[in-house]
Design a protein around this motif. Sequence first.
Motif, PDB file in Angstrom:
ATOM      1  N   ARG A  21      40.966  58.212  40.817  1.00  0.00           N
ATOM      2  CA  ARG A  21      40.690  59.041  39.179  1.00  0.00           C
ATOM      3  C   ARG A  21      41.646  58.107  38.987  1.00  0.00           C
ATOM      4  N   VAL A  22      43.182  57.880  39.235  1.00  0.00           N
ATOM      5  CA  VAL A  22      43.704  56.907  39.024  1.00  0.00           C
ATOM      6  C   VAL A  22      43.654  55.420  38.958  1.00  0.00           C
ATOM      7  N   GLN A  23      42.294  55.105  40.969  1.00  0.00           N
ATOM      8  CA  GLN A  23      42.575  53.762  40.427  1.00  0.00           C
ATOM      9  C   GLN A  23      41.289  53.199  39.271  1.00  0.00           C
ATOM     10  N   GLU A  24      40.456  54.753  39.156  1.00  0.00           N
ATOM     11  CA  GLU A  24      39.053  54.296  37.499  1.00  0.00           C
ATOM     12  C   GLU A  24      40.348  53.906  36.853  1.00  0.00           C
ATOM     13  N   ALA A  25      40.824  54.388  36.359  1.00  0.00           N
ATOM     14  CA  ALA A  25      42.119  54.522  34.576  1.00  0.00           C
ATOM     15  C   ALA A  25      42.947  53.080  35.503  1.00  0.00           C
ATOM     16  N   LEU A  26      43.110  52.260  36.883  1.00  0.00           N
ATOM     17  CA  LEU A  26      43.822  50.936  36.830  1.00  0.00           C
ATOM     18  C   LEU A  26      42.477  50.122  36.355  1.00  0.00           C
ATOM     19  N   ASN A  27      41.485  50.482  37.194  1.00  0.00           N
ATOM     20  CA  ASN A  27      40.127  49.483  36.700  1.00  0.00           C
ATOM     21  C   ASN A  27      40.108  49.544  34.840  1.00  0.00           C
ATOM     22  N   ARG A  28      39.941  49.729  33.922  1.00  0.00           N
ATOM     23  CA  ARG A  28      40.062  50.356  33.201  1.00  0.00           C
ATOM     24  C   ARG A  28      41.133  49.439  32.621  1.00  0.00           C
ATOM     25  N   ILE A  29      42.525  48.934  32.650  1.00  0.00           N
ATOM     26  CA  ILE A  29      43.482  48.620  32.506  1.00  0.00           C
ATOM     27  C   ILE A  29      42.855  47.304  33.035  1.00  0.00           C
ATOM     28  N   LYS A  30      42.841  46.598  33.886  1.00  0.00           N
ATOM     29  CA  LYS A  30      43.208  45.665  34.628  1.00  0.00           C
ATOM     30  C   LYS A  30      41.486  44.628  34.229  1.00  0.00           C
ATOM     31  N   HIS A  31      40.216  45.509  33.261  1.00  0.00           N
ATOM     32  CA  HIS A  31      39.866  44.852  32.899  1.00  0.00           C
ATOM     33  C   HIS A  31      39.842  44.384  31.655  1.00  0.00           C
ATOM     34  N   LYS A  32      40.352  45.027  30.943  1.00  0.00           N
ATOM     35  CA  LYS A  32      41.248  44.884  29.914  1.00  0.00           C
ATOM     36  C   LYS A  32      42.014  43.574  29.769  1.00  0.00           C
ATOM     37  N   THR A  33      42.669  43.491  30.873  1.00  0.00           N
ATOM     38  CA  THR A  33      43.472  42.059  31.067  1.00  0.00           C
ATOM     39  C   THR A  33      42.908  40.873  31.079  1.00  0.00           C
ATOM     40  N   ARG A  34      41.772  41.191  31.915  1.00  0.00           N
ATOM     41  CA  ARG A  34      41.288  39.732  32.410  1.00  0.00           C
ATOM     42  C   ARG A  34      40.258  39.348  31.175  1.00  0.00           C
ATOM     43  N   LYS A  35      40.001  39.954  29.824  1.00  0.00           N
ATOM     44  CA  LYS A  35      39.330  39.685  28.987  1.00  0.00           C
ATOM     45  C   LYS A  35      40.103  38.564  28.623  1.00  0.00           C
ATOM     46  N   GLY A  36      38.102  37.219  28.761  1.00  0.00           N
ATOM     47  CA  GLY A  36      39.278  36.033  27.970  1.00  0.00           C
ATOM     48  C   GLY A  36      39.249  35.344  29.121  1.00  0.00           C
ATOM     49  N   LEU A  37      39.570  36.021  30.665  1.00  0.00           N
ATOM     50  CA  LEU A  37      39.422  35.355  31.515  1.00  0.00           C
ATOM     51  C   LEU A  37      39.335  35.203  32.641  1.00  0.00           C
ATOM     52  N   THR A  38      38.257  33.827  33.501  1.00  0.00           N
ATOM     53  CA  THR A  38      37.031  33.652  33.687  1.00  0.00           C
ATOM     54  C   THR A  38      38.012  34.256  35.771  1.00  0.00           C
ATOM     55  N   ASP A  39      37.403  34.209  36.764  1.00  0.00           N
ATOM     56  CA  ASP A  39      37.205  34.989  37.789  1.00  0.00           C
ATOM     57  C   ASP A  39      39.015  34.205  38.687  1.00  0.00           C
ATOM     58  N   GLU A  40      38.092  32.818  38.301  1.00  0.00           N
ATOM     59  CA  GLU A  40      39.175  31.846  38.645  1.00  0.00           C
ATOM     60  C   GLU A  40      40.813  31.418  38.256  1.00  0.00           C
ATOM     61  N   ALA A  41      40.608  31.896  37.001  1.00  0.00           N
ATOM     62  CA  ALA A  41      41.841  31.400  36.400  1.00  0.00           C
ATOM     63  C   ALA A  41      42.887  33.016  36.558  1.00  0.00           C
ATOM     64  N   TYR A  42      41.899  34.114  36.316  1.00  0.00           N
ATOM     65  CA  TYR A  42      42.315  35.495  36.538  1.00  0.00           C
ATOM     66  C   TYR A  42      43.048  35.487  38.160  1.00  0.00           C
ATOM     67  N   ALA A  43      42.738  34.468  39.042  1.00  0.00           N
ATOM     68  CA  ALA A  43      43.301  34.888  40.961  1.00  0.00           C
ATOM     69  C   ALA A  43      44.561  33.683  41.465  1.00  0.00           C
ATOM     70  N   SER A  44      44.191  32.668  40.383  1.00  0.00           N
ATOM     71  CA  SER A  44      45.104  32.039  39.768  1.00  0.00           C
ATOM     72  C   SER A  44      46.597  32.161  39.391  1.00  0.00           C
ATOM     73  N   LEU A  45      46.220  33.109  38.457  1.00  0.00           N
ATOM     74  CA  LEU A  45      47.386  34.115  37.428  1.00  0.00           C
ATOM     75  C   LEU A  45      48.116  35.151  38.274  1.00  0.00           C
ATOM     76  N   VAL A  46      47.277  36.075  39.025  1.00  0.00           N
ATOM     77  CA  VAL A  46      47.862  37.036  40.174  1.00  0.00           C
ATOM     78  C   VAL A  46      48.640  36.232  40.893  1.00  0.00           C
ATOM     79  N   GLY A  47      48.399  35.088  41.815  1.00  0.00           N
ATOM     80  CA  GLY A  47      49.046  34.361  42.934  1.00  0.00           C
ATOM     81  C   GLY A  47      49.807  33.513  42.345  1.00  0.00           C
TER      82      GLY A  47
END
Length: 127
Positions: free
Chosen positions: A86-112
């Motif tokens: 349940r905690v993982q699901e909640a974190l996934n919902r938040i992660k989804h919000k933070t990724r809005k407007g970013l490509t997978d590559e841009a998000y991976a670069s940011l995390v890196g």
Amino acid sequence: MQVLIAAELEPYRIGSGQYIFLMAIAYGQPVTQKALSEKLLIDKTTTAKAITKLEAEGYVRREPNPSDNRYQLLYLTESGSEAAPRVQEALNRIKHKTRKGLTDEAYASLVGMLKIVLRNLTEPEET
């Protein structure tokens, strides 16, 4: 993000400072408190406080380490095992919000880049 995480996890009585420990134990149990601190790059005092809180809430249990009695191994309790998805699901919902407007590559670069910044902040200063 911490405010959103705190709100999402409030029903489980898990603070925004404890979820990372709960999930690390869930994916790496059994683990010692020391190894958890090292893996998460979080000081031992903060780790101890978080584990004590999770233990008080009934999510984590300690058992003696049979190979080294100076350390205790951390495991999720039944309640912890039920809460982790349940905690993982909640974190996934938040992660989804933070990724809005970013490509997978841009998000991976940011995390890196953030990982590099964190590593820079936690490594000892060169003299």
